[in-house]
Design a protein around this motif. Structure first.
Motif, PDB file in Angstrom:
ATOM      1  N   GLY A   2      25.028  89.964 -38.325  1.00 15.60           N
ATOM      2  CA  GLY A   2      24.920  91.170 -37.143  1.00 15.60           C
ATOM      3  C   GLY A   2      23.744  91.820 -37.660  1.00 15.60           C
ATOM      4  O   GLY A   2      23.069  92.315 -36.817  1.00 15.60           O
ATOM      5  N   ALA A   3      23.462  92.025 -38.910  1.00 18.79           N
ATOM      6  CA  ALA A   3      22.212  92.700 -39.306  1.00 18.79           C
ATOM      7  C   ALA A   3      21.037  92.019 -38.905  1.00 18.79           C
ATOM      8  O   ALA A   3      20.037  92.863 -38.472  1.00 18.79           O
ATOM      9  CB  ALA A   3      22.216  93.235 -40.913  1.00 18.79           C
ATOM     10  N   VAL A   4      20.994  90.870 -39.184  1.00 19.91           N
ATOM     11  CA  VAL A   4      19.734  90.211 -38.834  1.00 19.91           C
ATOM     12  C   VAL A   4      19.369  90.306 -37.201  1.00 19.91           C
ATOM     13  O   VAL A   4      18.509  90.284 -36.963  1.00 19.91           O
ATOM     14  CB  VAL A   4      19.740  88.541 -39.295  1.00 19.91           C
ATOM     15  CG1 VAL A   4      18.761  87.767 -38.835  1.00 19.91           C
ATOM     16  CG2 VAL A   4      19.737  88.447 -40.748  1.00 19.91           C
ATOM     17  N   PHE A   5      20.467  89.998 -36.617  1.00 15.99           N
ATOM     18  CA  PHE A   5      20.360  90.078 -35.056  1.00 15.99           C
ATOM     19  C   PHE A   5      20.238  91.360 -34.718  1.00 15.99           C
ATOM     20  O   PHE A   5      19.086  91.473 -33.921  1.00 15.99           O
ATOM     21  CB  PHE A   5      21.890  89.772 -34.452  1.00 15.99           C
ATOM     22  CG  PHE A   5      21.828  89.705 -33.156  1.00 15.99           C
ATOM     23  CD1 PHE A   5      21.116  88.691 -32.168  1.00 15.99           C
ATOM     24  CD2 PHE A   5      22.637  90.875 -32.382  1.00 15.99           C
ATOM     25  CE1 PHE A   5      21.179  88.916 -31.086  1.00 15.99           C
ATOM     26  CE2 PHE A   5      22.477  90.671 -31.102  1.00 15.99           C
ATOM     27  CZ  PHE A   5      21.789  89.875 -30.239  1.00 15.99           C
ATOM     28  N   GLY A   6      20.821  92.664 -35.256  1.00 24.26           N
ATOM     29  CA  GLY A   6      20.282  93.874 -34.845  1.00 24.26           C
ATOM     30  C   GLY A   6      18.819  94.196 -35.181  1.00 24.26           C
ATOM     31  O   GLY A   6      18.016  94.694 -34.427  1.00 24.26           O
ATOM     32  N   LEU A   7      18.559  93.700 -36.236  1.00 25.11           N
ATOM     33  CA  LEU A   7      16.910  93.952 -36.687  1.00 25.11           C
ATOM     34  C   LEU A   7      15.963  93.230 -36.071  1.00 25.11           C
ATOM     35  O   LEU A   7      14.899  93.690 -35.394  1.00 25.11           O
ATOM     36  CB  LEU A   7      16.839  93.425 -38.317  1.00 25.11           C
ATOM     37  CG  LEU A   7      15.268  93.815 -38.889  1.00 25.11           C
ATOM     38  CD1 LEU A   7      15.011  95.017 -38.995  1.00 25.11           C
ATOM     39  CD2 LEU A   7      15.360  92.950 -40.210  1.00 25.11           C
ATOM     40  N   ALA A   8      16.466  91.899 -35.518  1.00 23.37           N
ATOM     41  CA  ALA A   8      15.287  91.211 -34.649  1.00 23.37           C
ATOM     42  C   ALA A   8      15.521  91.741 -33.421  1.00 23.37           C
ATOM     43  O   ALA A   8      14.231  91.798 -32.670  1.00 23.37           O
ATOM     44  CB  ALA A   8      15.784  89.617 -34.450  1.00 23.37           C
ATOM     45  N   LEU A   9      16.654  92.388 -32.680  1.00 23.44           N
ATOM     46  CA  LEU A   9      16.644  93.048 -31.448  1.00 23.44           C
ATOM     47  C   LEU A   9      15.884  94.224 -31.358  1.00 23.44           C
ATOM     48  O   LEU A   9      15.077  94.230 -30.418  1.00 23.44           O
ATOM     49  CB  LEU A   9      18.030  92.998 -31.245  1.00 23.44           C
ATOM     50  CG  LEU A   9      18.250  93.686 -29.607  1.00 23.44           C
ATOM     51  CD1 LEU A   9      17.830  92.699 -28.468  1.00 23.44           C
ATOM     52  CD2 LEU A   9      19.915  94.069 -29.367  1.00 23.44           C
ATOM     53  N   ALA A  10      16.023  94.965 -32.587  1.00 20.58           N
ATOM     54  CA  ALA A  10      15.221  96.232 -32.498  1.00 20.58           C
ATOM     55  C   ALA A  10      13.470  96.003 -32.542  1.00 20.58           C
ATOM     56  O   ALA A  10      12.769  96.766 -31.936  1.00 20.58           O
ATOM     57  CB  ALA A  10      15.623  97.129 -33.622  1.00 20.58           C
ATOM     58  N   ALA A  11      13.318  94.862 -33.256  1.00 19.00           N
ATOM     59  CA  ALA A  11      11.744  94.523 -33.235  1.00 19.00           C
ATOM     60  C   ALA A  11      11.307  93.989 -32.108  1.00 19.00           C
ATOM     61  O   ALA A  11       9.940  94.415 -31.746  1.00 19.00           O
ATOM     62  CB  ALA A  11      11.744  93.348 -34.387  1.00 19.00           C
ATOM     63  N   VAL A  12      11.904  93.139 -31.102  1.00 21.03           N
ATOM     64  CA  VAL A  12      11.535  92.818 -30.005  1.00 21.03           C
ATOM     65  C   VAL A  12      11.511  93.906 -28.870  1.00 21.03           C
ATOM     66  O   VAL A  12      11.167  93.583 -27.793  1.00 21.03           O
ATOM     67  CB  VAL A  12      11.882  91.326 -29.519  1.00 21.03           C
ATOM     68  CG1 VAL A  12      11.477  90.370 -30.747  1.00 21.03           C
ATOM     69  CG2 VAL A  12      13.171  91.374 -29.719  1.00 21.03           C
ATOM     70  N   GLY A  15      21.148  96.781 -38.879  1.00 23.70           N
ATOM     71  CA  GLY A  15      19.871  96.048 -38.898  1.00 23.70           C
ATOM     72  C   GLY A  15      19.310  96.634 -37.481  1.00 23.70           C
ATOM     73  O   GLY A  15      17.998  96.997 -37.860  1.00 23.70           O
ATOM     74  N   ALA A  16      19.974  97.104 -36.555  1.00 25.62           N
ATOM     75  CA  ALA A  16      19.174  97.629 -35.577  1.00 25.62           C
ATOM     76  C   ALA A  16      18.500  99.235 -35.904  1.00 25.62           C
ATOM     77  O   ALA A  16      17.375  99.226 -35.578  1.00 25.62           O
ATOM     78  CB  ALA A  16      20.021  97.987 -34.240  1.00 25.62           C
ATOM     79  N   VAL A  17      19.240  99.970 -36.648  1.00 24.92           N
ATOM     80  CA  VAL A  17      18.631 101.127 -37.102  1.00 24.92           C
ATOM     81  C   VAL A  17      17.560 101.250 -38.018  1.00 24.92           C
ATOM     82  O   VAL A  17      16.230 101.915 -37.948  1.00 24.92           O
ATOM     83  CB  VAL A  17      19.901 102.224 -37.655  1.00 24.92           C
ATOM     84  CG1 VAL A  17      19.012 103.296 -38.342  1.00 24.92           C
ATOM     85  CG2 VAL A  17      20.986 102.489 -36.625  1.00 24.92           C
TER      86      VAL A  17
END
Length: 321
Positions: A117-127, A201-203
């Motif tokens: 979930g953290a990787v997914f949130g980080l990637a989504l916030a980046a793109v 991840g998103a934050v």
């Protein structure tokens, strides 16, 4: 042998047996070896006399007395040490580490799901930077654009004594939802794990976009390691209950659920006390600008190490093979 002769020959032995049994029941954890050996040897005689009394003198006072003595001795000599009452020492030394060890597979699965979930949130916030508005709101986003974290105003807006209590309640609520979510075939636990990983991840992804991820890491370093670990362990306990509901095993479903529920409850009870120091650290230490970042990091990983030490149980008794 008549009834009077039976009493005359056997009653002194019954009296001594009853006296030693009563003494052992008052202090079951410190029974002398001689007393235990005496009870074990005389126990067979009590059973023999009880059978004899019921056969030859049914309904007499001696028959009822021997039945009671045999029943009490059976309960005492065949008791399960684990069922001898709740003990904090035994809980932290044996019960909690054993439950944690039995649940290691679910714990690893929980770690993987939160990391996913953290990787997914980080990637989504980046793109997709617009995710910041949905997560943090326009006001917080404006603070980020001006180079300020929303955490900087926590001490000024809310007294630490109040915020720490609210934080502890919130963290406890998240853990309880993840734990209780196991009753829904584990779906609730899976949801809590993935959601918390995604939000984390998103934050971090959003603050990374504004070059503030380092300051966010400084803020969470004091409480984050323990907070995430408690969420993982309680949610993993919920997963254990969920697996017992849906997994096919050789044991009857009722027995599997009973064992899983017992372990899950032990894990929850072992995690609950840690939410108190966690709330204090997150309310007082984490938002403080007077505390050096290195000290926050040391506190964070020290709390985590202490918790993991209780999970491993360095003083637990090894089970005999």
């Amino acid at each position: 042998m008549d009834y009077a002769a039976f009493l005359r020959l056997r009653e002194p032995g019954w009296q001594e047996f009853e006296a030693r049994l009563e003494s052992a029941q008052r202090r079951p954890g410190s029974v002398a070896y001689d007393d235990l050996e005496f009870l074990a040897v005389r126990y067979r005689q009590i059973l023999h006399d009880s059978g004899l009394a019921n056969a030859r003198f049914p309904g007499t006072g001696a028959a009822r007395r021997l039945e009671r003595a045999a029943l009490l001795a059976t309960r005492f000599l065949h008791r399960d040490p684990e069922d001898s009452g709740f003990s904090l020492l035994r809980f932290w030394r044996d019960a909690f580490p054993a439950a944690f060890a039995r649940n290691r597979v679910n714990t690893l699965a929980a770690v993987f799901l939160l990391a996913l979930g953290a990787v997914f949130g980080l990637a989504l916030a980046a793109v997709q930077p617009s995710v910041a508005t949905a997560l943090l709101g326009p006001a917080t986003l404006e603070e980020l654009r001006s180079g300020h974290l929303w955490t900087e105003s926590l001490v000024q807006s809310v007294p630490p004594s109040i915020s720490s209590s609210a934080i502890a309640r919130n963290n406890l609520g998240v853990a309880l939802v993840g734990w209780a979510g196991g009753a829904a075939a584990g779906v609730g636990a899976l949801y809590i794990l993935f959601l918390n990983g995604f939000l984390l991840g998103a934050v971090f992804g959003v603050t990374l976009h504004y070059s503030l991820a380092g300051r966010l890491f400084e803020f969470v370093s004091a409480h984050g390691p323990l907070e995430l670990t408690l969420i993982i362990v309680t949610a993993a306990a919920g997963l254990r209950m969920g697996r017992a509901l849906v997994e096919a095993t050789d044991s009857p479903r009722r027995d599997a659920l009973r064992l899983a529920g017992k372990d899950a409850l032990v894990l929850l009870l072992g995690c609950l006390p840690w939410f108190i120091p966690l709330g204090i650290v997150e309310g007082f230490l984490s938002p403080s600008t007077a505390v050096p970042p290195l000290l926050k990091l040391i506190v964070g990983f020290s709390l985590l190490a202490l918790f993991l030490l209780t999970c491993v149980g360095p003083f637990s008794r090894k089970e005999e093979r």
